[in-house]
Design a protein around this motif. Structure first.
Motif, PDB file in Angstrom:
ATOM      1  N   GLU A  95     -12.503  -5.473  -5.968  1.00  0.00           N
ATOM      2  CA  GLU A  95     -13.117  -4.147  -6.017  1.00  0.00           C
ATOM      3  C   GLU A  95     -13.550  -3.860  -7.446  1.00  0.00           C
ATOM      4  O   GLU A  95     -12.977  -4.380  -8.400  1.00  0.00           O
ATOM      5  CB  GLU A  95     -12.115  -3.073  -5.579  1.00  0.00           C
ATOM      6  CG  GLU A  95     -11.609  -3.223  -4.176  1.00  0.00           C
ATOM      7  CD  GLU A  95     -10.469  -2.259  -3.864  1.00  0.00           C
ATOM      8  OE1 GLU A  95     -10.162  -1.378  -4.699  1.00  0.00           O
ATOM      9  OE2 GLU A  95      -9.870  -2.391  -2.790  1.00  0.00           O
ATOM     10  N   TYR A  96     -14.540  -2.990  -7.577  1.00  0.00           N
ATOM     11  CA  TYR A  96     -14.955  -2.576  -8.916  1.00  0.00           C
ATOM     12  C   TYR A  96     -13.847  -1.705  -9.503  1.00  0.00           C
ATOM     13  O   TYR A  96     -13.359  -0.791  -8.837  1.00  0.00           O
ATOM     14  CB  TYR A  96     -16.268  -1.797  -8.836  1.00  0.00           C
ATOM     15  CG  TYR A  96     -16.832  -1.485 -10.198  1.00  0.00           C
ATOM     16  CD1 TYR A  96     -17.522  -2.455 -10.911  1.00  0.00           C
ATOM     17  CD2 TYR A  96     -16.642  -0.233 -10.776  1.00  0.00           C
ATOM     18  CE1 TYR A  96     -18.034  -2.183 -12.170  1.00  0.00           C
ATOM     19  CE2 TYR A  96     -17.148   0.047 -12.032  1.00  0.00           C
ATOM     20  CZ  TYR A  96     -17.846  -0.931 -12.720  1.00  0.00           C
ATOM     21  OH  TYR A  96     -18.331  -0.660 -13.968  1.00  0.00           O
ATOM     22  N   PRO A  97     -13.405  -1.973 -10.740  1.00  0.00           N
ATOM     23  CA  PRO A  97     -12.307  -1.192 -11.313  1.00  0.00           C
ATOM     24  C   PRO A  97     -12.705   0.270 -11.543  1.00  0.00           C
ATOM     25  O   PRO A  97     -13.624   0.553 -12.301  1.00  0.00           O
ATOM     26  CB  PRO A  97     -11.984  -1.896 -12.630  1.00  0.00           C
ATOM     27  CG  PRO A  97     -13.145  -2.764 -12.920  1.00  0.00           C
ATOM     28  CD  PRO A  97     -13.844  -3.040 -11.638  1.00  0.00           C
ATOM     29  N   SER A  98     -12.026   1.170 -10.869  1.00  0.00           N
ATOM     30  CA  SER A  98     -12.333   2.587 -10.938  1.00  0.00           C
ATOM     31  C   SER A  98     -11.269   3.330 -11.741  1.00  0.00           C
ATOM     32  O   SER A  98     -10.107   3.392 -11.327  1.00  0.00           O
ATOM     33  CB  SER A  98     -12.406   3.164  -9.518  1.00  0.00           C
ATOM     34  OG  SER A  98     -12.354   4.569  -9.543  1.00  0.00           O
ATOM     35  N   GLU A  99     -11.682   3.896 -12.885  1.00  0.00           N
ATOM     36  CA  GLU A  99     -10.764   4.715 -13.679  1.00  0.00           C
ATOM     37  C   GLU A  99     -10.371   5.972 -12.912  1.00  0.00           C
ATOM     38  O   GLU A  99      -9.242   6.442 -13.020  1.00  0.00           O
ATOM     39  CB  GLU A  99     -11.402   5.103 -15.011  1.00  0.00           C
ATOM     40  CG  GLU A  99     -11.313   4.041 -16.066  1.00  0.00           C
ATOM     41  CD  GLU A  99      -9.884   3.640 -16.409  1.00  0.00           C
ATOM     42  OE1 GLU A  99      -9.024   4.509 -16.616  1.00  0.00           O
ATOM     43  OE2 GLU A  99      -9.633   2.424 -16.474  1.00  0.00           O
ATOM     44  N   ARG A 100     -11.297   6.519 -12.152  1.00  0.00           N
ATOM     45  CA  ARG A 100     -11.014   7.740 -11.392  1.00  0.00           C
ATOM     46  C   ARG A 100      -9.870   7.487 -10.400  1.00  0.00           C
ATOM     47  O   ARG A 100      -8.933   8.278 -10.321  1.00  0.00           O
ATOM     48  CB  ARG A 100     -12.259   8.222 -10.658  1.00  0.00           C
ATOM     49  CG  ARG A 100     -11.985   9.469  -9.809  1.00  0.00           C
ATOM     50  CD  ARG A 100     -13.215  10.014  -9.178  1.00  0.00           C
ATOM     51  NE  ARG A 100     -14.024  10.584 -10.250  1.00  0.00           N
ATOM     52  CZ  ARG A 100     -15.320  10.810 -10.151  1.00  0.00           C
ATOM     53  NH1 ARG A 100     -15.968  10.507  -9.058  1.00  0.00           N
ATOM     54  NH2 ARG A 100     -15.990  11.339 -11.152  1.00  0.00           N
ATOM     55  N   GLU A 101      -9.954   6.396  -9.651  1.00  0.00           N
ATOM     56  CA  GLU A 101      -8.893   6.092  -8.692  1.00  0.00           C
ATOM     57  C   GLU A 101      -7.566   5.853  -9.406  1.00  0.00           C
ATOM     58  O   GLU A 101      -6.519   6.362  -8.985  1.00  0.00           O
ATOM     59  CB  GLU A 101      -9.254   4.868  -7.849  1.00  0.00           C
ATOM     60  CG  GLU A 101      -8.169   4.531  -6.843  1.00  0.00           C
ATOM     61  CD  GLU A 101      -8.427   3.254  -6.063  1.00  0.00           C
ATOM     62  OE1 GLU A 101      -7.851   3.150  -4.957  1.00  0.00           O
ATOM     63  OE2 GLU A 101      -9.163   2.369  -6.546  1.00  0.00           O
ATOM     64  N   ALA A 102      -7.600   5.086 -10.495  1.00  0.00           N
ATOM     65  CA  ALA A 102      -6.365   4.782 -11.228  1.00  0.00           C
ATOM     66  C   ALA A 102      -5.725   6.056 -11.767  1.00  0.00           C
ATOM     67  O   ALA A 102      -4.512   6.253 -11.664  1.00  0.00           O
ATOM     68  CB  ALA A 102      -6.649   3.790 -12.353  1.00  0.00           C
ATOM     69  N   LYS A 103      -6.539   6.941 -12.333  1.00  0.00           N
ATOM     70  CA  LYS A 103      -6.017   8.197 -12.880  1.00  0.00           C
ATOM     71  C   LYS A 103      -5.475   9.090 -11.764  1.00  0.00           C
ATOM     72  O   LYS A 103      -4.430   9.722 -11.917  1.00  0.00           O
ATOM     73  CB  LYS A 103      -7.125   8.917 -13.663  1.00  0.00           C
ATOM     74  CG  LYS A 103      -6.630  10.039 -14.506  1.00  0.00           C
ATOM     75  CD  LYS A 103      -5.784   9.505 -15.641  1.00  0.00           C
ATOM     76  CE  LYS A 103      -5.312  10.623 -16.535  1.00  0.00           C
ATOM     77  NZ  LYS A 103      -4.201  10.218 -17.378  1.00  0.00           N
ATOM     78  N   ASN A 104      -6.165   9.126 -10.633  1.00  0.00           N
ATOM     79  CA  ASN A 104      -5.726   9.967  -9.512  1.00  0.00           C
ATOM     80  C   ASN A 104      -4.414   9.493  -8.900  1.00  0.00           C
ATOM     81  O   ASN A 104      -3.636  10.303  -8.393  1.00  0.00           O
ATOM     82  CB  ASN A 104      -6.798  10.019  -8.418  1.00  0.00           C
ATOM     83  CG  ASN A 104      -7.979  10.863  -8.805  1.00  0.00           C
ATOM     84  OD1 ASN A 104      -7.905  11.690  -9.723  1.00  0.00           O
ATOM     85  ND2 ASN A 104      -9.094  10.672  -8.122  1.00  0.00           N
TER      86      ASN A 104
END
Length: 120
Positions: A95-104
């Motif tokens: 998957e494309y690394p998502s900062e938003r998902e990681a932060k959430n």
């Protein structure tokens, strides 16, 4: 395979925490992968943590003991580890690394997966 290296408090507790995160994030433990979590004095760009992908699924997570000019306490390191573990899962499933998902997810994962009862 999971390897924890560097100076860190409660190494066996951190190992249990990483296993809990792997299970919670749904990473297939039957697949071939290696995860190295290194606790370092500093991480590139003065970040608190970084997750480095490898095409052979040998993934490195680096957690800082010092960032932004100050010490990073154990609990901040563990929350950062939860954040980087989201990126680990993203890399495992291409998957494309998502900062938003990681932060959430970092707070929820930290609260749910950290082995609080094992603290001395």
């Amino acid at each position: 395979m999971i390897c924890i290296s560097g100076r860190v408090k409660h190494k066996s507790l951190v190992e249990d925490y990483v296993l809990n995160l792997v299970k919670e994030l749904g990473v297939d433990q039957r697949r071939k992968w290696t995860l190295t979590v290194s606790f370092k004095s500093r991480v590139e760009d003065d970040c608190m943590g970084v997750c480095i992908d490898d095409p052979d699924k040998e993934i490195d997570i680096e957690i800082a003991r010092v960032a932004n000019g100050g010490r990073v306490n154990f609990y901040e390191q563990m929350q950062t580890l939860a954040h980087e573990m989201v990126h680990f899962r993203q890399f495992m499933y291409d998957e494309y690394p998502s900062e938003r998902e990681a932060k959430n997810l970092e707070y929820e994962l930290y609260a749910k997966c950290f082995p609080w009862s094992e603290l001395p």
